[in-house]
Design a protein around this motif. Structure first.
Motif, mmCIF file in Angstrom:
data_model
loop_
_atom_site.group_PDB
_atom_site.id
_atom_site.type_symbol
_atom_site.label_atom_id
_atom_site.label_comp_id
_atom_site.label_asym_id
_atom_site.label_seq_id
_atom_site.Cartn_x
_atom_site.Cartn_y
_atom_site.Cartn_z
ATOM 1 N N GLU A 68 23.851 42.103 6.663
ATOM 2 C CA GLU A 68 22.399 41.905 6.814
ATOM 3 C C GLU A 68 21.612 42.537 5.662
ATOM 4 O OE1 GLU A 68 21.513 43.457 10.666
ATOM 5 O OE2 GLU A 68 22.671 41.909 11.695
ATOM 6 N N ASN A 69 22.098 42.368 4.440
ATOM 7 C CA ASN A 69 21.422 42.832 3.223
ATOM 8 C C ASN A 69 21.171 44.337 3.204
ATOM 9 O OD1 ASN A 69 21.345 40.188 2.335
ATOM 10 N ND2 ASN A 69 19.349 39.818 3.258
ATOM 11 N N ARG A 70 22.046 45.102 3.835
ATOM 12 C CA ARG A 70 21.920 46.557 3.817
ATOM 13 C C ARG A 70 22.792 47.120 2.703
ATOM 14 N NH1 ARG A 70 22.598 48.841 9.756
ATOM 15 N NH2 ARG A 70 21.690 50.685 8.782
ATOM 16 N N PHE A 94 24.127 50.947 1.033
ATOM 17 C CA PHE A 94 24.253 52.387 1.176
ATOM 18 C C PHE A 94 24.790 52.954 -0.132
ATOM 19 C CE2 PHE A 94 24.783 50.446 5.290
ATOM 20 C CZ PHE A 94 23.977 51.201 6.119
ATOM 21 N N GLU A 133 20.891 55.133 2.926
ATOM 22 C CA GLU A 133 20.566 53.703 2.838
ATOM 23 C C GLU A 133 19.326 53.538 1.975
ATOM 24 O OE1 GLU A 133 19.889 49.780 5.691
ATOM 25 O OE2 GLU A 133 20.042 51.760 6.590
ATOM 26 N N THR A 134 19.298 52.454 1.213
ATOM 27 C CA THR A 134 18.139 52.162 0.377
ATOM 28 C C THR A 134 17.760 50.699 0.545
ATOM 29 O OG1 THR A 134 17.228 52.263 -1.858
ATOM 30 C CG2 THR A 134 19.529 51.593 -1.656
ATOM 31 N N GLU A 135 16.572 50.377 0.071
ATOM 32 C CA GLU A 135 16.128 48.982 0.107
ATOM 33 C C GLU A 135 16.844 48.199 -0.975
ATOM 34 O OE1 GLU A 135 11.927 48.756 -0.282
ATOM 35 O OE2 GLU A 135 11.554 50.009 1.469
ATOM 36 N N PHE A 136 17.071 46.947 -0.702
ATOM 37 C CA PHE A 136 17.785 46.103 -1.658
ATOM 38 C C PHE A 136 16.774 45.491 -2.615
ATOM 39 C CE2 PHE A 136 22.189 44.589 -1.803
ATOM 40 C CZ PHE A 136 22.110 43.934 -3.007
ATOM 41 N N ASN A 174 24.259 39.297 -2.693
ATOM 42 C CA ASN A 174 23.979 40.728 -2.838
ATOM 43 C C ASN A 174 24.898 41.371 -3.868
ATOM 44 O OD1 ASN A 174 22.037 40.455 -0.915
ATOM 45 N ND2 ASN A 174 23.220 41.360 0.726
ATOM 46 N N TYR A 222 30.786 54.667 7.260
ATOM 47 C CA TYR A 222 29.946 53.466 7.197
ATOM 48 C C TYR A 222 29.836 52.792 8.564
ATOM 49 C CZ TYR A 222 28.869 48.548 6.519
ATOM 50 O OH TYR A 222 28.332 47.296 6.646
ATOM 51 N N SER A 276 26.302 52.060 10.410
ATOM 52 C CA SER A 276 25.821 50.671 10.416
ATOM 53 C C SER A 276 25.687 50.081 11.818
ATOM 54 C CB SER A 276 26.733 49.800 9.570
ATOM 55 O OG SER A 276 28.016 49.722 10.143
#
Length: 172
Positions: free
Chosen positions: A79-81, A83, A99-102, A138, A167, A171
């Motif tokens: 889901e476009n996550r 880490f 976690e960061t924004e994509f 991604n 992870y 997640s």
């Protein structure tokens, strides 16, 4: 090719009307020849490739040890996550795996900060680890970010068992 057919009418004599019939067979042949010519001489789509700069071959045979502060690992999730962490096997936990924004700016900022804090910047390495749930888009996007950041050392690896455990806990 073309022929003139004259028709006569019975009765009053009027001027003769000529009917012209044009044979279109040569035109159809010419059309197919032109279509074939343009199909063979046109590129329908340009190949979309990415240049991959492979590291130079290690001539001396010595292994380069990568300190945990000289690397950053990105884990591509579902889901476009995304880490990231800078930890070794015994030190990675749910607090270290962030976690960061994509987004291009966010990933480039993380890479730049890790590079500035690296003790040996010439050995700084970016490691990309896609999971089974990550999508190809991604992966290409993060690979573009690494290439744009001009970091010459990077690697693509599978998720290690100790990373997989942390992870999966985060997640869910």
């Amino acid at each position: 090719m073309a022929e003139v057919i004259q028709q006569e009418k019975h009765g009053k004599r009027r001027s003769r009307q000529a009917s012209i019939r044009v044979d279109m067979t040569p035109m159809v042949d010419l059309g197919f020849l032109l279509i074939t010519f343009f199909m063979f001489t046109t590129n329908f789509s340009k190949p979309n490739t990415m240049d991959v700069k492979l590291p130079a071959k290690n001539i001396t045979g010595t292994k380069t040890e990568i300190n945990e502060k000289n690397q950053i690992t990105f884990i591509l999730g579902k889901e476009n996550r995304i880490f990231y962490h800078q930890s070794s096997a015994g030190k990675l936990n749910s607090e270290n795996l962030k976690e960061t924004e994509f987004t291009d700016a966010g990933i480039t900022k993380i890479i730049t900060e890790a590079y500035k804090n690296a003790p040996l910047q010439e050995n700084f390495t970016v490691i990309i680890e896609p999971t089974q749930d990550a999508n190809y888009k991604n992966f290409v996007d993060i690979f573009d970010n690494v290439s744009a950041s001009q970091k010459l050392r990077y690697g693509i690896s599978e998720l290690k068992p100790w990373e997989k455990t942390v992870y999966q806990n985060i997640s869910q």
